[in-house]
Write an enzyme that holds these catalytic residues in place. Structure first.
Site, mmCIF file in Angstrom:
data_model
loop_
_atom_site.group_PDB
_atom_site.id
_atom_site.type_symbol
_atom_site.label_atom_id
_atom_site.label_comp_id
_atom_site.label_asym_id
_atom_site.label_seq_id
_atom_site.Cartn_x
_atom_site.Cartn_y
_atom_site.Cartn_z
ATOM 1 N N ILE A 5 55.737 37.068 44.391
ATOM 2 C CA ILE A 5 54.690 37.161 45.418
ATOM 3 C C ILE A 5 54.059 35.777 45.596
ATOM 4 O O ILE A 5 53.743 35.368 46.713
ATOM 5 C CB ILE A 5 53.605 38.187 45.007
ATOM 6 C CG1 ILE A 5 54.236 39.529 44.612
ATOM 7 C CG2 ILE A 5 52.574 38.370 46.114
ATOM 8 C CD1 ILE A 5 54.938 40.269 45.699
ATOM 9 N N LYS A 13 43.414 41.579 41.330
ATOM 10 C CA LYS A 13 44.544 40.665 41.506
ATOM 11 C C LYS A 13 44.121 39.241 41.160
ATOM 12 O O LYS A 13 43.008 38.831 41.470
ATOM 13 C CB LYS A 13 45.044 40.729 42.957
ATOM 14 C CG LYS A 13 46.179 39.763 43.211
ATOM 15 C CD LYS A 13 47.054 40.136 44.385
ATOM 16 C CE LYS A 13 48.210 39.147 44.527
ATOM 17 N NZ LYS A 13 49.152 39.191 43.377
ATOM 18 N N CYS A 45 51.875 33.608 34.613
ATOM 19 C CA CYS A 45 52.652 33.942 35.784
ATOM 20 C C CYS A 45 53.824 32.984 35.939
ATOM 21 O O CYS A 45 53.639 31.782 36.043
ATOM 22 C CB CYS A 45 51.793 33.911 37.027
ATOM 23 S SG CYS A 45 52.764 34.442 38.417
HETATM 24 C C1 FMN Z 1 54.129 42.803 42.778
HETATM 25 C C2 FMN Z 1 53.534 42.306 41.490
HETATM 26 C C3 FMN Z 1 52.480 41.394 41.523
HETATM 27 C C4 FMN Z 1 51.916 40.909 40.351
HETATM 28 N N1 FMN Z 1 50.874 40.045 40.412
HETATM 29 C C5 FMN Z 1 50.269 39.632 39.271
HETATM 30 C C6 FMN Z 1 49.116 38.819 39.316
HETATM 31 O O1 FMN Z 1 48.612 38.453 40.374
HETATM 32 N N2 FMN Z 1 48.564 38.441 38.135
HETATM 33 C C7 FMN Z 1 49.056 38.832 36.918
HETATM 34 O O2 FMN Z 1 48.499 38.480 35.893
HETATM 35 N N3 FMN Z 1 50.144 39.641 36.853
HETATM 36 C C8 FMN Z 1 50.757 40.034 37.998
HETATM 37 N N4 FMN Z 1 51.843 40.881 37.924
HETATM 38 C C9 FMN Z 1 52.354 41.326 36.616
HETATM 39 C C10 FMN Z 1 51.777 42.673 36.244
HETATM 40 O O3 FMN Z 1 50.374 42.614 36.111
HETATM 41 C C11 FMN Z 1 52.383 43.210 34.940
HETATM 42 O O4 FMN Z 1 52.039 42.327 33.896
HETATM 43 C C12 FMN Z 1 53.898 43.325 34.993
HETATM 44 O O5 FMN Z 1 54.312 43.795 36.252
HETATM 45 C C13 FMN Z 1 54.471 44.218 33.904
HETATM 46 O O6 FMN Z 1 53.940 45.514 33.976
HETATM 47 P P1 FMN Z 1 54.657 46.741 34.766
HETATM 48 O O7 FMN Z 1 56.064 46.812 34.252
HETATM 49 O O8 FMN Z 1 53.823 47.925 34.428
HETATM 50 O O9 FMN Z 1 54.619 46.389 36.203
HETATM 51 C C14 FMN Z 1 52.426 41.353 39.104
HETATM 52 C C15 FMN Z 1 53.469 42.281 39.068
HETATM 53 C C16 FMN Z 1 54.021 42.765 40.233
HETATM 54 C C17 FMN Z 1 55.141 43.765 40.155
#
Ligand code: FMN
Ligand code: FAD
Ligand code: FES
Lengths: 284, 314
Positions: free
Chosen positions: B74, B48, B132
């Site tokens: 978050i 994370k 982000c």
């Molecule tokens: C609950 C949550 C927390 C996330 N926290 C981070 C993070 O701390 N750092 C980051 O680079 N991306 C974060 N992301 C983005 C994910 O790493 C990812 O790029 C994004 O959710 C798209 O992929 P997915 O559709 O497979 O979830 C977060 C996504 C979610 C859903």
């Protein structure tokens, strides 16, 4: 600080002990599904031994069928209501609220239900306790139901103070009674659930020496009252808390709540650090 | 029946070789998954996003459902550098896959500070979260522009010997240019991409659903969007692209690889099916066997037009 295990020992560990999941994601089969009253349903599934070994206070994350026109994308958390490890059976008691729980109502015996669990940390029991008092309301009564049998099995007595809007929507009373609890129902409809009255009942139990520990779930108002009493009488107290969740597994940090740990406010994940917490640190 | 040769699942990203192309997306992965499956099965372990500052994160509600997707705000809660080094990193170092440490900062200098602190044994790659949408006011992020990405990557490369991956945002109107800038500044790979900036409203109460008002959309709902970004980016840059966004099964992963991805990250799918990643790994191998493809890396950029010509310039 943990040190990095060297390559050799890691490979031995890897090859000699096949991975055993402590949390399973699996398709269970519905073995019972019944209407309890106008708001609640009882649902039992046949699961794996890992799932059926769930402890009181732990929960499962259910992938709910889609009711017409709705898309409950996330899983829905549900407490363990009962279990029978001999039959690999896991039971839930749920209140019909929105998309997910409406989707659950569509399930028939023989259908599959995809569950993840057991999740979280359940209630902790101290063999030194001779009597435990449970106070619950609403869906919290589902969470507290399996506690009775566990406390009784440990040789302690249970008084269960169950609060509900009316006698018609009271749940868990029968199961707690058969689990050996002394059940005290209180209702909004006759005024017996008023805070002052509940406080009197609790003080009487504590002062009569019939309360070595307090467990609660389902009402912030009752929880605040019990926290006051726990601090005043210096009693151990635990609360099962709710929070909106996504993963249920500690991955997403969606389900946080604040806790007061010796004057410092700390954020904890309800699904991972709880859902059962020390009531004296909780901020219900 | 003849014995089939096992599919070679390994992929190369810059100087490192992964046992397979499947890894978690930052912020959707914690030790809880180790209760569900053997983390040694993963291609890499992406932690994370951590910041030097102790951050509490956003007020609740932090998530909202939408059709086939999830909005989250978050707010990058972070326990800071010492906690990461003393607790998080040692936990992941028990496992064999390389640890990819995701870092972020509110300023370029802040990126340098945390990159320096995280350049320690046991960390294989620094993933720069310049994308982000929650970390800066109004959803702004370095990754929105080529200039912003270049400044961050260049600064980080100056203070670390570790390979650097830049995680881009799909909210930029120039994702391939941002990727090029990251490449020129020294990034070994780009992750394409983070969440799509979004809003959820509760009509009953007239209020936004999320405590932070705006959030990032993830899950199947964004797959076509991020897939398009991967396709356009992979056609422009000569470094590996790691696809991310809405990957829930092996077919989704195949699509990302055909569009040009060398590897994939899986986020939201693990919330719905905690076994999603091992299932995708098995499914990818099965897909390759069925298609007679000996190396999973052979899928990367293998997209063809309807008339059978190469549709990806990789
Ligand atoms: C609950 C949550 C927390 C996330 N926290 C981070 C993070 O701390 N750092 C980051 O680079 N991306 C974060 N992301 C983005 C994910 O790493 C990812 O790029 C994004 O959710 C798209 O992929 P997915 O559709 O497979 O979830 C977060 C996504 C979610 C859903
Ligand atoms: C650890 C835990 C154990 C629970 N145990 C039980 C139980 O044994 N029996 C029971 O009836 N209910 C229980 N609940 C509450 C139950 O999860 C919600 O009632 C259910 O998620 C509502 O979903 P829905 O789609 O029907 O409602 P909606 O209101 O449409 O749900 C929308 C979103 O909000 C979330 N949500 C709504 N209400 C709650 C709530 N009270 N707590 C957490 N998330 C919520 C949903 O999960 C969903 O993501 C428990 C909650 C938690 C956190
Ligand atoms: S619900 Fe994901 S961390 Fe608790």
């Amino acid at each position: 600080m943990m040190s990095k295990p060297d390559m050799a020992s890691r490979e031995t560990a890897f090859s000699s002990a096949p991975f055993e999941p402590a949390v399973v994601a699996e398709r269970t089969v519905v073995v019972a599904h019944e209407e309890v009253n106008s708001e609640y349903r009882f649902l039992a599934v046949r699961a794996s031994p890992v799932a059926a070994a769930a402890k009181p206070g732990q929960f499962f994350n259910l992938l709910c069928p889609e009711p017409p026109g709705l898309n409950p994308f996330l899983r829905r958390p549900m407490s363990l209501y009962g279990s029978d490890p001999a039959l690999n059976r896991v039971e839930f008691l749920y209140k019909i609220v929105g998309a997910g729980t409406r989707g659950l109502t569509q399930l028939s015996v023989g259908d599959e239900l995809d569950v993840v669990g057991p999740l979280g940390r359940g209630f902790r029991f101290d063999p030194a306790w001779r009597s435990v008092v449970l106070v619950g309301r609403g869906v919290g009564l589902a969470t507290l139901a399996p506690v009775c049998r566990a406390v009784k099995a440990g040789g302690a007595n249970v008084t269960a103070l169950l609060s509900a809007r009316s006698r018609a929507v009271l749940v868990s009373a029968a199961v707690m009674q058969s689990g050996g609890a002394d059940v005290v129902p209180v209702f909004d409809e006759d005024g017996s659930s008023a805070p002052a009255k509940v406080e009197r009942l609790l003080r009487d139990l504590i002062e009569a020496g019939r309360c070595d520990a307090l467990f609660t779930c389902g009402s912030a108002r009752l929880a605040r009252l019990m926290k006051t009493l726990a601090l005043e009488y210096d009693l151990p107290a635990q609360i099962a808390m709710e929070q909106h969740m996504a993963c249920g597994l500690g991955l997403c940090h969606v389900c946080v709540r604040d806790f007061d740990v010796g004057g410092e406010i700390v954020s904890r994940r309800v699904c991972w650090d709880g859902p059962v917490f020390d009531l004296r640190e909780a901020l219900p | 029946m003849t014995e089939q040769k096992p599919v070679d699942m390994s992929v190369k990203i810059g100087g490192i070789t992964l046992a397979n192309p499947v890894m978690p997306a930052s912020g959707t992965f914690e030790e809880g998954l180790a209760r569900v499956f053997d983390l040694n099965r993963l291609g890499a372990l992406v932690t994370k996003t951590v910041t030097a500052e102790i951050r509490k994160g956003n007020p609740v509600p932090r998530a909202a459902e939408s059709a086939n997707g999830l909005l989250n705000a978050i707010g990058i809660p972070s326990k800071g550098i010492p906690y990461y080094l003393e607790h998080t990193l040692p936990f992941y170092r028990q496992f064999t896959p390389p640890v990819i440490t995701s870092i972020s900062a509110p300023t370029v200098d802040g990126f340098a500070e945390i990159a320096r602190a995280m350049s320690v044994p046991g960390v294989s790659v620094l993933e720069l979260n310049i994308s982000c949408p929650n970390i800066e006011e109004g959803g702004r992020a370095f990754g929105l522009t080529a200039r912003g990405a270049e400044r961050v990557v260049k600064t980080v490369k100056a203070v670390t010997k570790l390979p650097v991956w830049a995680k881009l945002t799909p909210n930029s109107h120039e994702v391939p240019e941002v990727a090029l800038a990251a490449l020129e500044a020294g990034a070994e790979a780009v992750v394409v991409a983070n969440t799509v900036l979004a809003l959820a409203i509760d009509a009953e109460t007239f209020t936004p659903v999320l405590g932070n008002v705006l959030g990032g959309l993830s899950g199947p709902a964004i797959k076509p969007v991020n897939l398009r970004h991967v396709y356009q980016t992979a056609n422009r840059v000569q470094i590996p692209v790691i696809g991310c966004g809405g990957i829930s099964n092996a077919v989704d992963a195949v699509e990302y690889m055909l569009a040009g991805a060398t590897a994939v990250q899986v986020g939201t799918a693990s919330f719905i099916q905690p076994n999603a990643m091992p299932d995708i790994i098995d499914g990818l191998a099965a897909f390759c066997r069925r298609k007679g493809i000996g190396r999973v890396a052979g899928l990367t950029g293998a997209l063809i037009t309807k008339s059978g010509e190469k549709a990806c310039s990789l």
